[in-house]
Design a protein around this motif. Sequence first.
Motif, PDB file in Angstrom:
ATOM      1  N   VAL A   7       0.948  -1.202  -0.014  1.00 21.47           N
ATOM      2  CA  VAL A   7       0.015  -0.096  -0.002  1.00 21.47           C
ATOM      3  C   VAL A   7       0.942   1.198   0.014  1.00 21.47           C
ATOM      4  O   VAL A   7       1.776   1.457   1.031  1.00 21.47           O
ATOM      5  N   PHE A   8       0.796   1.910  -0.966  1.00 24.23           N
ATOM      6  CA  PHE A   8       1.635   3.342  -1.103  1.00 24.23           C
ATOM      7  C   PHE A   8       0.989   4.504  -1.602  1.00 24.23           C
ATOM      8  O   PHE A   8      -0.186   4.388  -2.307  1.00 24.23           O
ATOM      9  N   GLY A   9       1.239   5.531  -1.418  1.00 24.67           N
ATOM     10  CA  GLY A   9       0.852   6.947  -1.472  1.00 24.67           C
ATOM     11  C   GLY A   9       1.515   8.221  -0.784  1.00 24.67           C
ATOM     12  O   GLY A   9       2.225   7.725   0.077  1.00 24.67           O
ATOM     13  N   PRO A  10       1.140   9.364  -1.027  1.00 24.64           N
ATOM     14  CA  PRO A  10       1.732  10.402  -0.202  1.00 24.64           C
ATOM     15  C   PRO A  10       1.028  10.584   1.226  1.00 24.64           C
ATOM     16  O   PRO A  10      -0.174   9.896   1.304  1.00 24.64           O
ATOM     17  N   LEU A  11       1.714  11.259   1.890  1.00 25.11           N
ATOM     18  CA  LEU A  11       1.291  11.333   3.467  1.00 25.11           C
ATOM     19  C   LEU A  11      -0.279  11.782   3.476  1.00 25.11           C
ATOM     20  O   LEU A  11      -0.539  12.740   2.600  1.00 25.11           O
ATOM     21  N   GLY A  12      -1.097  11.238   4.190  1.00 25.07           N
ATOM     22  CA  GLY A  12      -2.418  11.627   4.482  1.00 25.07           C
ATOM     23  C   GLY A  12      -3.690  10.993   3.514  1.00 25.07           C
ATOM     24  O   GLY A  12      -4.557  11.611   3.395  1.00 25.07           O
ATOM     25  N   ALA A  13      -2.928  10.112   2.389  1.00 27.66           N
ATOM     26  CA  ALA A  13      -3.831   9.749   1.320  1.00 27.66           C
ATOM     27  C   ALA A  13      -4.823   8.654   1.909  1.00 27.66           C
ATOM     28  O   ALA A  13      -5.951   8.583   1.475  1.00 27.66           O
ATOM     29  N   GLY A  14      -4.634   8.113   3.015  1.00 30.45           N
ATOM     30  CA  GLY A  14      -5.568   7.063   3.468  1.00 30.45           C
ATOM     31  C   GLY A  14      -4.763   5.713   3.473  1.00 30.45           C
ATOM     32  O   GLY A  14      -5.460   4.626   3.442  1.00 30.45           O
ATOM     33  N   LYS A  15      -3.521   5.461   3.537  1.00 28.57           N
ATOM     34  CA  LYS A  15      -2.780   4.112   3.388  1.00 28.57           C
ATOM     35  C   LYS A  15      -3.135   3.459   4.500  1.00 28.57           C
ATOM     36  O   LYS A  15      -3.317   2.096   4.413  1.00 28.57           O
ATOM     37  N   ASP A 111      -4.369   7.912  -3.317  1.00 31.94           N
ATOM     38  CA  ASP A 111      -3.998   9.574  -3.256  1.00 31.94           C
ATOM     39  C   ASP A 111      -5.014  10.164  -3.004  1.00 31.94           C
ATOM     40  O   ASP A 111      -6.354   9.500  -3.036  1.00 31.94           O
ATOM     41  N   ALA A 112      -4.947  11.464  -2.822  1.00 26.39           N
ATOM     42  CA  ALA A 112      -6.092  12.593  -2.542  1.00 26.39           C
ATOM     43  C   ALA A 112      -5.454  13.720  -2.745  1.00 26.39           C
ATOM     44  O   ALA A 112      -4.262  13.964  -2.837  1.00 26.39           O
ATOM     45  N   ARG A 117      -5.336  16.049   2.067  1.00 26.40           N
ATOM     46  CA  ARG A 117      -4.207  15.310   2.915  1.00 26.40           C
ATOM     47  C   ARG A 117      -3.614  15.960   4.065  1.00 26.40           C
ATOM     48  O   ARG A 117      -3.569  15.344   5.127  1.00 26.40           O
ATOM     49  N   ARG A 118      -3.417  17.154   3.624  1.00 27.01           N
ATOM     50  CA  ARG A 118      -2.773  18.077   4.816  1.00 27.01           C
ATOM     51  C   ARG A 118      -3.729  18.268   6.030  1.00 27.01           C
ATOM     52  O   ARG A 118      -3.507  18.092   7.169  1.00 27.01           O
ATOM     53  N   GLU A 119      -4.995  18.478   5.576  1.00 30.56           N
ATOM     54  CA  GLU A 119      -6.213  18.727   6.680  1.00 30.56           C
ATOM     55  C   GLU A 119      -6.128  17.218   7.604  1.00 30.56           C
ATOM     56  O   GLU A 119      -6.592  17.246   8.678  1.00 30.56           O
ATOM     57  N   ARG A 120      -6.160  16.473   6.783  1.00 33.50           N
ATOM     58  CA  ARG A 120      -6.328  15.046   7.407  1.00 33.50           C
ATOM     59  C   ARG A 120      -5.191  14.802   8.494  1.00 33.50           C
ATOM     60  O   ARG A 120      -5.419  14.163   9.436  1.00 33.50           O
ATOM     61  N   VAL A 121      -4.044  15.069   8.224  1.00 31.97           N
ATOM     62  CA  VAL A 121      -2.723  14.748   8.828  1.00 31.97           C
ATOM     63  C   VAL A 121      -3.023  15.805  10.168  1.00 31.97           C
ATOM     64  O   VAL A 121      -2.660  15.290  11.139  1.00 31.97           O
ATOM     65  N   MET A 122      -3.117  17.010   9.942  1.00 29.78           N
ATOM     66  CA  MET A 122      -3.341  17.863  10.858  1.00 29.78           C
ATOM     67  C   MET A 122      -4.421  17.452  12.039  1.00 29.78           C
ATOM     68  O   MET A 122      -4.657  17.441  12.994  1.00 29.78           O
TER      69      MET A 122
END
Length: 162
Positions: A7-15, A111-112, A117-122
């Motif tokens: 499972v891969f993708g950028p930070l906060g994508a939902g991995k 991805d998202a 993604r930034r909002e999810r991480v914060m």
Amino acid sequence: MNSVHIVFGPLGAGKSTLARKLSAKLTGVRFSIDEWMFRLYGPDLPQPMNLAWVLTRVQRCEAQMWEMCLQVLDSGRDVVLDQGFMTEADRTRVRLLAGQSGYQVSSYFIDADLQLRRERVMRRNTEKGETYAFEVTGPMFDAMEARFERPSPKELEQCCHV
């Protein structure tokens, strides 16, 4: 045949969310780099953040995780890898290792939108829910965003659709 699920993708994508769902569906064993890093190195994390320090320890965790994956695969179970896989080389290396060991590989790119993604991480930093392992600051997010290599069209062709 037992399989390795990447499972891969950028930070906060939902991995991590996808990895949890996949492991439940497959009755596979999930290996999450965030959980390993937090448990093994979280208390020692240098301030300010030092990416070289972190990446050295990520490599150590990934090597040990792979050894554990082989044991799980040999026992008859699938493994789901939630390791970030920030570069195509990281993903290719694990695909080759799995193939050389006689296991099939399924890859899942998730991805998202960057802002989402930034909002999810914060939000994850604040809520500290199921997929929270450690706080990801704005500068950490930006550093990881710059490091992530998007899959090539050829690599995307190999991915399962979710």
